[in-house]
Design a protein around this motif. Structure first.
Motif, PDB file in Angstrom:
ATOM      1  N   LEU A  48      10.916  -8.483 -15.716  1.00 34.69           N
ATOM      2  CA  LEU A  48      10.314  -7.362 -16.431  1.00 34.69           C
ATOM      3  C   LEU A  48      11.204  -7.036 -17.620  1.00 34.69           C
ATOM      4  O   LEU A  48      12.358  -6.639 -17.450  1.00 34.69           O
ATOM      5  CB  LEU A  48      10.180  -6.157 -15.507  1.00 34.69           C
ATOM      6  N   THR A  49      10.688  -7.199 -18.817  1.00 38.37           N
ATOM      7  CA  THR A  49      11.533  -7.133 -20.010  1.00 38.37           C
ATOM      8  C   THR A  49      11.070  -6.042 -20.962  1.00 38.37           C
ATOM      9  O   THR A  49       9.890  -5.695 -21.017  1.00 38.37           O
ATOM     10  CB  THR A  49      11.540  -8.486 -20.747  1.00 38.37           C
ATOM     11  N   PRO A  50      12.001  -5.468 -21.755  1.00 40.42           N
ATOM     12  CA  PRO A  50      11.664  -4.396 -22.691  1.00 40.42           C
ATOM     13  C   PRO A  50      11.150  -4.947 -24.010  1.00 40.42           C
ATOM     14  O   PRO A  50      11.195  -6.152 -24.271  1.00 40.42           O
ATOM     15  CB  PRO A  50      13.003  -3.682 -22.879  1.00 40.42           C
ATOM     16  N   TRP A  51      10.710  -4.033 -24.866  1.00 36.55           N
ATOM     17  CA  TRP A  51      10.100  -4.429 -26.128  1.00 36.55           C
ATOM     18  C   TRP A  51      11.122  -4.665 -27.235  1.00 36.55           C
ATOM     19  O   TRP A  51      10.845  -5.382 -28.198  1.00 36.55           O
ATOM     20  CB  TRP A  51       9.127  -3.332 -26.596  1.00 36.55           C
ATOM     21  N   ASN A  52      12.326  -4.078 -27.152  1.00 36.65           N
ATOM     22  CA  ASN A  52      13.157  -3.961 -28.357  1.00 36.65           C
ATOM     23  C   ASN A  52      13.822  -5.267 -28.788  1.00 36.65           C
ATOM     24  O   ASN A  52      14.091  -5.463 -29.963  1.00 36.65           O
ATOM     25  CB  ASN A  52      14.200  -2.849 -28.194  1.00 36.65           C
ATOM     26  N   PHE A  53      14.124  -6.172 -27.846  1.00 43.44           N
ATOM     27  CA  PHE A  53      14.612  -7.507 -28.192  1.00 43.44           C
ATOM     28  C   PHE A  53      13.792  -8.499 -27.377  1.00 43.44           C
ATOM     29  O   PHE A  53      14.286  -9.084 -26.402  1.00 43.44           O
ATOM     30  CB  PHE A  53      16.112  -7.632 -27.897  1.00 43.44           C
ATOM     31  N   PRO A  54      12.528  -8.691 -27.744  1.00 43.17           N
ATOM     32  CA  PRO A  54      11.569  -9.363 -26.851  1.00 43.17           C
ATOM     33  C   PRO A  54      11.881 -10.827 -26.566  1.00 43.17           C
ATOM     34  O   PRO A  54      11.558 -11.313 -25.477  1.00 43.17           O
ATOM     35  CB  PRO A  54      10.237  -9.228 -27.598  1.00 43.17           C
ATOM     36  N   ALA A  55      12.519 -11.539 -27.500  1.00 39.41           N
ATOM     37  CA  ALA A  55      12.875 -12.937 -27.230  1.00 39.41           C
ATOM     38  C   ALA A  55      14.175 -13.024 -26.439  1.00 39.41           C
ATOM     39  O   ALA A  55      14.266 -13.753 -25.438  1.00 39.41           O
ATOM     40  CB  ALA A  55      12.998 -13.714 -28.545  1.00 39.41           C
ATOM     41  N   ALA A  56      15.186 -12.279 -26.849  1.00 42.66           N
ATOM     42  CA  ALA A  56      16.490 -12.346 -26.192  1.00 42.66           C
ATOM     43  C   ALA A  56      16.423 -11.875 -24.745  1.00 42.66           C
ATOM     44  O   ALA A  56      17.053 -12.464 -23.856  1.00 42.66           O
ATOM     45  CB  ALA A  56      17.521 -11.514 -26.968  1.00 42.66           C
ATOM     46  N   MET A  57      15.667 -10.820 -24.489  1.00 42.03           N
ATOM     47  CA  MET A  57      15.604 -10.285 -23.134  1.00 42.03           C
ATOM     48  C   MET A  57      14.949 -11.272 -22.171  1.00 42.03           C
ATOM     49  O   MET A  57      15.318 -11.351 -20.992  1.00 42.03           O
ATOM     50  CB  MET A  57      14.844  -8.963 -23.120  1.00 42.03           C
ATOM     51  N   ILE A  58      13.970 -12.027 -22.659  1.00 42.03           N
ATOM     52  CA  ILE A  58      13.313 -13.015 -21.802  1.00 42.03           C
ATOM     53  C   ILE A  58      14.200 -14.237 -21.601  1.00 42.03           C
ATOM     54  O   ILE A  58      14.439 -14.668 -20.470  1.00 42.03           O
ATOM     55  CB  ILE A  58      11.959 -13.434 -22.410  1.00 42.03           C
ATOM     56  N   THR A  59      14.722 -14.787 -22.671  1.00 38.69           N
ATOM     57  CA  THR A  59      15.497 -16.024 -22.552  1.00 38.69           C
ATOM     58  C   THR A  59      16.801 -15.801 -21.793  1.00 38.69           C
ATOM     59  O   THR A  59      17.274 -16.691 -21.080  1.00 38.69           O
ATOM     60  CB  THR A  59      15.798 -16.605 -23.941  1.00 38.69           C
ATOM     61  N   ARG A  60      17.382 -14.620 -21.913  1.00 43.28           N
ATOM     62  CA  ARG A  60      18.625 -14.315 -21.195  1.00 43.28           C
ATOM     63  C   ARG A  60      18.399 -14.347 -19.681  1.00 43.28           C
ATOM     64  O   ARG A  60      19.279 -14.736 -18.917  1.00 43.28           O
ATOM     65  CB  ARG A  60      19.147 -12.954 -21.636  1.00 43.28           C
ATOM     66  N   LYS A  61      17.222 -13.932 -19.249  1.00 43.74           N
ATOM     67  CA  LYS A  61      16.909 -13.960 -17.826  1.00 43.74           C
ATOM     68  C   LYS A  61      16.367 -15.322 -17.400  1.00 43.74           C
ATOM     69  O   LYS A  61      16.634 -15.801 -16.289  1.00 43.74           O
ATOM     70  CB  LYS A  61      15.865 -12.876 -17.508  1.00 43.74           C
ATOM     71  N   LEU A  62      15.588 -15.934 -18.268  1.00 43.61           N
ATOM     72  CA  LEU A  62      14.871 -17.151 -17.902  1.00 43.61           C
ATOM     73  C   LEU A  62      15.790 -18.351 -17.748  1.00 43.61           C
ATOM     74  O   LEU A  62      15.625 -19.154 -16.805  1.00 43.61           O
ATOM     75  CB  LEU A  62      13.794 -17.439 -18.957  1.00 43.61           C
ATOM     76  N   ALA A  63      16.767 -18.500 -18.630  1.00 44.96           N
ATOM     77  CA  ALA A  63      17.630 -19.686 -18.595  1.00 44.96           C
ATOM     78  C   ALA A  63      18.351 -19.853 -17.252  1.00 44.96           C
ATOM     79  O   ALA A  63      18.288 -20.926 -16.638  1.00 44.96           O
ATOM     80  CB  ALA A  63      18.627 -19.647 -19.750  1.00 44.96           C
ATOM     81  N   PRO A  64      19.046 -18.819 -16.731  1.00 46.22           N
ATOM     82  CA  PRO A  64      19.721 -19.003 -15.445  1.00 46.22           C
ATOM     83  C   PRO A  64      18.752 -19.191 -14.284  1.00 46.22           C
ATOM     84  O   PRO A  64      19.065 -19.905 -13.322  1.00 46.22           O
ATOM     85  CB  PRO A  64      20.554 -17.728 -15.279  1.00 46.22           C
ATOM     86  N   ALA A  65      17.566 -18.572 -14.359  1.00 44.02           N
ATOM     87  CA  ALA A  65      16.591 -18.747 -13.284  1.00 44.02           C
ATOM     88  C   ALA A  65      16.122 -20.197 -13.212  1.00 44.02           C
ATOM     89  O   ALA A  65      16.052 -20.798 -12.129  1.00 44.02           O
ATOM     90  CB  ALA A  65      15.404 -17.809 -13.491  1.00 44.02           C
ATOM     91  N   LEU A  66      15.807 -20.768 -14.357  1.00 41.90           N
ATOM     92  CA  LEU A  66      15.368 -22.166 -14.382  1.00 41.90           C
ATOM     93  C   LEU A  66      16.500 -23.094 -13.970  1.00 41.90           C
ATOM     94  O   LEU A  66      16.290 -24.079 -13.256  1.00 41.90           O
ATOM     95  CB  LEU A  66      14.860 -22.532 -15.778  1.00 41.90           C
ATOM     96  N   ALA A  67      17.722 -22.785 -14.403  1.00 36.91           N
ATOM     97  CA  ALA A  67      18.866 -23.614 -14.022  1.00 36.91           C
ATOM     98  C   ALA A  67      19.100 -23.592 -12.517  1.00 36.91           C
ATOM     99  O   ALA A  67      19.579 -24.571 -11.934  1.00 36.91           O
ATOM    100  CB  ALA A  67      20.121 -23.140 -14.755  1.00 36.91           C
ATOM    101  N   ALA A  68      18.740 -22.469 -11.867  1.00 38.17           N
ATOM    102  CA  ALA A  68      18.915 -22.344 -10.422  1.00 38.17           C
ATOM    103  C   ALA A  68      17.744 -22.924  -9.639  1.00 38.17           C
ATOM    104  O   ALA A  68      17.755 -22.911  -8.412  1.00 38.17           O
ATOM    105  CB  ALA A  68      19.102 -20.876 -10.048  1.00 38.17           C
ATOM    106  N   GLY A  69      16.742 -23.426 -10.331  1.00 39.96           N
ATOM    107  CA  GLY A  69      15.608 -24.041  -9.661  1.00 39.96           C
ATOM    108  C   GLY A  69      14.520 -23.074  -9.270  1.00 39.96           C
ATOM    109  O   GLY A  69      13.771 -23.337  -8.325  1.00 39.96           O
ATOM    110  N   CYS A  70      14.418 -21.952  -9.976  1.00 39.67           N
ATOM    111  CA  CYS A  70      13.402 -20.951  -9.662  1.00 39.67           C
ATOM    112  C   CYS A  70      12.254 -21.017 -10.668  1.00 39.67           C
ATOM    113  O   CYS A  70      12.454 -21.353 -11.838  1.00 39.67           O
ATOM    114  CB  CYS A  70      13.997 -19.552  -9.693  1.00 39.67           C
ATOM    115  N   THR A  71      11.074 -20.674 -10.192  1.00 42.99           N
ATOM    116  CA  THR A  71       9.975 -20.426 -11.106  1.00 42.99           C
ATOM    117  C   THR A  71      10.045 -18.969 -11.555  1.00 42.99           C
ATOM    118  O   THR A  71      10.766 -18.162 -10.970  1.00 42.99           O
ATOM    119  CB  THR A  71       8.624 -20.700 -10.431  1.00 42.99           C
TER     120      THR A  71
END
Length: 336
Positions: free
Chosen positions: A34-57
């Motif tokens: 669940l990400t905020p509006w103010n840095f919409p790309a950074a907030m998603i990629t900051r969370k998404l990269a480690p999740a994908l690296a850990a093998g999560c969808t």
């Protein structure tokens, strides 16, 4: 409830397609982001990269004020070859209902959220029932301490960065300027002159230095909080009134002699308002700074590095900027 769902499908080296699940997709559990509006790309990629690296969808729910960036990122990942179902983006204007449904699905093993403290408390209550692993980065009420030995020109430049980044719409933005009494008037005058020079206008213009706020509700809340602070005894040094122009604009505003117990001193402003609170000495500054439930970041300006570090070590925050107005750094942790 959900206006658009974008599953990502990519099999082998061929073209993207919709169909059965790809057997190359990770199977480490679903992460709800669940990400905020103010840095919409950074907030998603900051969370998404480690999740994908850990093998999560991942199931990404962007803020209703900035859904298009998330959808564009999803399209780029699909073009890059991400397997089907690894990342899905859902946009909605009823996030609480989406969260309630998602958390009743046993496949959701992790929640990552950046946003308001109120929403964070709601999520903690929801995830506690199922003992879902949860990471929260909530609101901020960052103090900016100016000691009497500080170089005031440098302090003002640091304050401008800490306060006005993204028009003050950042969780790490300086909210409370705790300035020693002997230099408070001088600092206020210099900061006001610097902020008065900022050019306000539409975000699409190259000459704009102060753009609009995210929506009318945010502008009206800021205006109401400023008015309340003035009624409580604060003085307007700069700005303080909604301009008569189209758009959700609020001017660069400096308030002096802000009461310590005012709304402006107690909560996150999320706008271009600098509240100056005079303090007697460094002990007083630390006491006022720590009188908050929001301990994300803080700033200290001092001509004596040893003194500045000593003050910083006493602050109950996760990040501290010494003689600088930007605390985020690729080499340092982020959080409170």
């Amino acid at each position: 409830m959900c206006r658009r769902v974008l599953p990502l499908v990519f099999r082998g080296g061929g073209a993207p397609r919709r169909g059965a699940a790809d057997d190359r997709a990770p199977a480490g559990g679903v992460t709800l982001m669940l990400t905020p509006w103010n840095f919409p790309a950074a907030m998603i990629t900051r969370k998404l990269a480690p999740a994908l690296a850990a093998g999560c969808t991942a199931l990404v729910e962007p803020a209703e004020d900035s859904p298009l960036t998330a959808l564009h990122l999803a399209a780029l990942m699909s073009r890059a070859g991400l397997p089907e179902g690894v990342v899905s983006v859902l946009t909605t204007d009823r996030p609480a209902e989406l969260v309630e449904v998602a958390l009743h699905d046993s496949r959701v093993r992790k929640v990552a959220f950046t946003g308001s403290t109120q929403m964070g408390l709601y999520l903690l209550r929801q995830t506690a029932e199922r003992i879902v692993n949860t990471s929260l980065e909530l609101g901020g009420n960052a103090p900016f301490i100016v000691l009497d030995d500080a170089d005031l020109d440098d302090a003002v430049e640091g304050a401008l960065v800490a306060k006005m980044r993204n028009d003050g719409q950042a969780c790490t933005a300086a909210n409370r300027f705790l300035v020693q009494e002997s230099v408070a008037s001088d600092f206020a005058a210099r900061l006001s002159a610097r902020m008065a020079a900022l050019r306000m206008g539409p975000g699409a213009s190259d000459s704009t230095e102060l753009g609009p706020l995210v929506n009318g509700r945010r502008r009206d809340e800021i205006a109401a909080n400023v008015s309340a602070a003035v009624e409580q005894g604060a003085a307007v040094q700069l700005g303080g009134e909604v301009p008569e122009c189209p758009g959700f604009f609020y001017p660069a505003t400096v308030l002096t002699d802000v009461p310590r117990d005012s709304t402006l001193g107690a909560q996150e402003i999320f706008g271009p308002v600098a509240s100056i609170i005079p303090v007697e000495h460094d002990d007083d500054a630390v006491a006022v700074a720590n009188d908050s439930e929001l301990g994300l970041a803080a700033y200290v300006s001092s001509g004596d590095l040893a003194c500045g570090l000593a003050v910083g070590e006493r602050l109950e925050v996760g990040m501290m900027g010494l003689n600088r107005g930007l605390v985020s750094d690729p080499a340092a942790p982020f959080g409170g």
